[in-house]
Design a protein around this motif. Sequence first.
Motif, PDB file in Angstrom:
ATOM      1  N   ARG A 131       0.899  -1.249  -0.039  1.00 37.64           N
ATOM      2  CA  ARG A 131      -0.021   0.128   0.019  1.00 37.64           C
ATOM      3  C   ARG A 131       0.923   1.407  -0.110  1.00 37.64           C
ATOM      4  O   ARG A 131       1.879   1.150   0.623  1.00 37.64           O
ATOM      5  CB  ARG A 131      -0.816  -0.122   1.325  1.00 37.64           C
ATOM      6  CG  ARG A 131      -1.841  -1.067   1.006  1.00 37.64           C
ATOM      7  CD  ARG A 131      -2.810  -0.933   2.338  1.00 37.64           C
ATOM      8  NE  ARG A 131      -3.907  -1.911   2.582  1.00 37.64           N
ATOM      9  CZ  ARG A 131      -5.078  -1.817   3.356  1.00 37.64           C
ATOM     10  NH1 ARG A 131      -4.777  -0.999   4.456  1.00 37.64           N
ATOM     11  NH2 ARG A 131      -5.851  -2.827   3.283  1.00 37.64           N
ATOM     12  N   LEU A 132       0.459   2.460  -0.580  1.00 33.03           N
ATOM     13  CA  LEU A 132       1.070   3.578  -0.485  1.00 33.03           C
ATOM     14  C   LEU A 132       0.480   4.206   0.954  1.00 33.03           C
ATOM     15  O   LEU A 132      -0.078   5.124   0.898  1.00 33.03           O
ATOM     16  CB  LEU A 132       0.547   4.341  -1.701  1.00 33.03           C
ATOM     17  CG  LEU A 132       0.708   4.017  -3.024  1.00 33.03           C
ATOM     18  CD1 LEU A 132       0.264   4.673  -4.164  1.00 33.03           C
ATOM     19  CD2 LEU A 132       2.059   3.468  -3.437  1.00 33.03           C
ATOM     20  N   ALA A 133       1.266   3.747   1.921  1.00 33.71           N
ATOM     21  CA  ALA A 133       1.031   4.382   3.209  1.00 33.71           C
ATOM     22  C   ALA A 133       2.498   4.827   3.678  1.00 33.71           C
ATOM     23  O   ALA A 133       3.298   3.844   3.759  1.00 33.71           O
ATOM     24  CB  ALA A 133       0.484   3.446   3.952  1.00 33.71           C
ATOM     25  N   VAL A 134       2.483   5.894   4.290  1.00 33.72           N
ATOM     26  CA  VAL A 134       3.839   6.512   4.820  1.00 33.72           C
ATOM     27  C   VAL A 134       3.608   7.547   5.898  1.00 33.72           C
ATOM     28  O   VAL A 134       2.650   8.428   5.488  1.00 33.72           O
ATOM     29  CB  VAL A 134       4.819   6.829   3.784  1.00 33.72           C
ATOM     30  CG1 VAL A 134       4.333   8.022   3.108  1.00 33.72           C
ATOM     31  CG2 VAL A 134       6.037   7.276   4.340  1.00 33.72           C
ATOM     32  N   ASN A 135       4.260   7.448   6.758  1.00 30.36           N
ATOM     33  CA  ASN A 135       4.075   8.483   7.878  1.00 30.36           C
ATOM     34  C   ASN A 135       4.879  10.076   7.424  1.00 30.36           C
ATOM     35  O   ASN A 135       6.084  10.271   7.658  1.00 30.36           O
ATOM     36  CB  ASN A 135       4.723   8.282   9.150  1.00 30.36           C
ATOM     37  CG  ASN A 135       4.247   9.243  10.338  1.00 30.36           C
ATOM     38  OD1 ASN A 135       3.661  10.051  10.175  1.00 30.36           O
ATOM     39  ND2 ASN A 135       5.129   8.882  11.279  1.00 30.36           N
ATOM     40  N   VAL A 136       4.020  10.907   6.562  1.00 28.56           N
ATOM     41  CA  VAL A 136       4.388  11.870   6.093  1.00 28.56           C
ATOM     42  C   VAL A 136       4.628  13.010   7.136  1.00 28.56           C
ATOM     43  O   VAL A 136       3.514  13.245   7.957  1.00 28.56           O
ATOM     44  CB  VAL A 136       3.484  12.368   4.967  1.00 28.56           C
ATOM     45  CG1 VAL A 136       4.030  13.673   4.309  1.00 28.56           C
ATOM     46  CG2 VAL A 136       3.184  11.228   3.912  1.00 28.56           C
ATOM     47  N   SER A 137       5.539  13.759   7.107  1.00 31.71           N
ATOM     48  CA  SER A 137       5.612  14.962   8.108  1.00 31.71           C
ATOM     49  C   SER A 137       4.753  16.196   7.658  1.00 31.71           C
ATOM     50  O   SER A 137       4.414  16.506   6.725  1.00 31.71           O
ATOM     51  CB  SER A 137       7.100  15.541   8.121  1.00 31.71           C
ATOM     52  OG  SER A 137       7.318  16.597   8.750  1.00 31.71           O
ATOM     53  N   TRP A 138       4.239  16.816   8.951  1.00 28.93           N
ATOM     54  CA  TRP A 138       3.452  17.850   8.672  1.00 28.93           C
ATOM     55  C   TRP A 138       4.191  19.336   8.697  1.00 28.93           C
ATOM     56  O   TRP A 138       3.410  20.325   8.818  1.00 28.93           O
ATOM     57  CB  TRP A 138       2.363  17.848   9.842  1.00 28.93           C
ATOM     58  CG  TRP A 138       1.333  16.765   9.573  1.00 28.93           C
ATOM     59  CD1 TRP A 138       1.384  15.391   9.797  1.00 28.93           C
ATOM     60  CD2 TRP A 138       0.009  16.743   8.905  1.00 28.93           C
ATOM     61  NE1 TRP A 138       0.390  14.708   9.430  1.00 28.93           N
ATOM     62  CE2 TRP A 138      -0.380  15.638   8.995  1.00 28.93           C
ATOM     63  CE3 TRP A 138      -0.533  18.186   8.304  1.00 28.93           C
ATOM     64  CZ2 TRP A 138      -1.835  15.312   8.491  1.00 28.93           C
ATOM     65  CZ3 TRP A 138      -1.910  17.603   7.708  1.00 28.93           C
ATOM     66  CH2 TRP A 138      -2.465  16.327   7.870  1.00 28.93           C
ATOM     67  N   ALA A 139       5.381  19.249   8.770  1.00 30.73           N
ATOM     68  CA  ALA A 139       6.156  20.727   9.039  1.00 30.73           C
ATOM     69  C   ALA A 139       5.914  21.483   7.803  1.00 30.73           C
ATOM     70  O   ALA A 139       5.819  22.831   7.915  1.00 30.73           O
ATOM     71  CB  ALA A 139       7.646  20.099   8.937  1.00 30.73           C
ATOM     72  N   PHE A 140       5.720  20.844   6.569  1.00 30.84           N
ATOM     73  CA  PHE A 140       5.565  21.688   5.294  1.00 30.84           C
ATOM     74  C   PHE A 140       4.415  22.362   5.407  1.00 30.84           C
ATOM     75  O   PHE A 140       4.026  23.504   4.988  1.00 30.84           O
ATOM     76  CB  PHE A 140       5.747  20.810   4.105  1.00 30.84           C
ATOM     77  CG  PHE A 140       5.457  21.389   2.701  1.00 30.84           C
ATOM     78  CD1 PHE A 140       6.342  22.503   2.188  1.00 30.84           C
ATOM     79  CD2 PHE A 140       4.191  21.349   2.286  1.00 30.84           C
ATOM     80  CE1 PHE A 140       6.052  22.912   1.040  1.00 30.84           C
ATOM     81  CE2 PHE A 140       3.944  22.180   1.097  1.00 30.84           C
ATOM     82  CZ  PHE A 140       5.008  22.868   0.247  1.00 30.84           C
ATOM     83  N   ILE A 141       3.293  21.531   5.941  1.00 31.12           N
ATOM     84  CA  ILE A 141       1.799  22.199   5.912  1.00 31.12           C
ATOM     85  C   ILE A 141       1.875  23.361   7.072  1.00 31.12           C
ATOM     86  O   ILE A 141       1.250  24.373   6.512  1.00 31.12           O
ATOM     87  CB  ILE A 141       0.935  21.130   6.349  1.00 31.12           C
ATOM     88  CG1 ILE A 141       0.685  20.040   5.518  1.00 31.12           C
ATOM     89  CG2 ILE A 141      -0.471  21.916   6.957  1.00 31.12           C
ATOM     90  CD1 ILE A 141       0.073  20.471   4.129  1.00 31.12           C
ATOM     91  N   SER A 142       2.373  23.271   7.913  1.00 33.58           N
ATOM     92  CA  SER A 142       2.661  24.325   8.930  1.00 33.58           C
ATOM     93  C   SER A 142       3.229  25.457   8.309  1.00 33.58           C
ATOM     94  O   SER A 142       2.864  26.727   8.614  1.00 33.58           O
ATOM     95  CB  SER A 142       3.446  23.803  10.075  1.00 33.58           C
ATOM     96  OG  SER A 142       2.686  22.789  10.626  1.00 33.58           O
TER      97      SER A 142
END
Length: 376
Positions: free
Chosen positions: A81-92
């Motif tokens: 599956r295309l599942a990975v723990n993406v960082s939210w730093a860019f969104i912030s």
Amino acid sequence: GTRLEASVCDRAPRGAPKRLRGEGREGKKSFFDPLFEAVMNLAASTRIYFRFLITMEAWLLSIVSIAATIFFSMYEVKGQRLAVNVSWAFISFAIIFPLTTSLNETFKRREHALAYLADVKAYLLSYYHAHRDWDWGENGRAGLPENHVANVRLVVASLAVDMRDVLTAPSTTRQVHFHTRWGREQRERIVEMSRDMNARISGYFDRMSLAVEELKYAGQPGNEAARMRQYVTFVMRAWENLKHIKRYRTPIATRAFARVYIFMHPIFWGPYYAYLVDDMAGRDASAGVAVATTAYACLLSVLTSLAMMGLFNVRYRMEDPFFDAACEPAGWNAKEREARGGDEKGKGRLETERAKRRRREDGSRRTNRRAMGVDL
């Protein structure tokens, strides 16, 4: 003395009902009153949220969020599956920080607009009071024309009405007003009407200046005339600041950047929500658990997207401190709603309404002037 003062302060006015004594300060409340108030506040906040912040863009964003989450949760590449723990730093950094910063700036614009509005009201009222009450020498006002105060009152009232109409005009600085045919046509109509009202406002300022000259011809001292002209100058300066606040806002590129990134976020962060599904349910989870975890991930994705869109909508609505799309002034909503389709029939109705309104205004002004003997 202290005891006597306390008794006098606590004494209810003569003839007042006894139940009013102390009401609002120490009124008796039942046990459920705080709970009732909390429920009512929550209901009002929810109603405001769905009325003002849940827009068509928010519904589209919710659909994109759900679709992206389901796609990345179910799609597999070679059994992976295309599942990975993406960082939210860019969104912030790319979305949240610019939105909160611009929201702070819109609050400052609102406070400045309130201060300028207060200046306009205070100086206009002081100007009118000066024409009505100021005297010099031994009854120096006897040399004024009979309807001088009525003339000034009419000019000041007409100035305030046109100022209100200019400031409460619908916004013409959105992307659609520059990059779509329908938006450009709507912008041209509103700008033309605002231009006419601004021309009338300039004429009212000229009349206010001439009214001061009328006092000088009647013998008013120069220092008092200079003070009245200063009132006019202060009103004009505050009015120019209000027009700039109305006209110049956040750059279109900044708003477009935020809107595009908010819509792109659910797609590029879909693997994170798929990672949540895998982490909570696991590979060998039952169908019920898989459905429940997927539904939770979809709900979390929608709530995250709506939080960003809600922040964007609040900032956008506060950019214009004079206008609220939910309570359009009567002078604008009827004309614009008929012409929003951009068809020829709507344009004809708009022009007809504008001509009728101008005839009514001209007739009303002529009637008032004849009744008061006004000749400005």
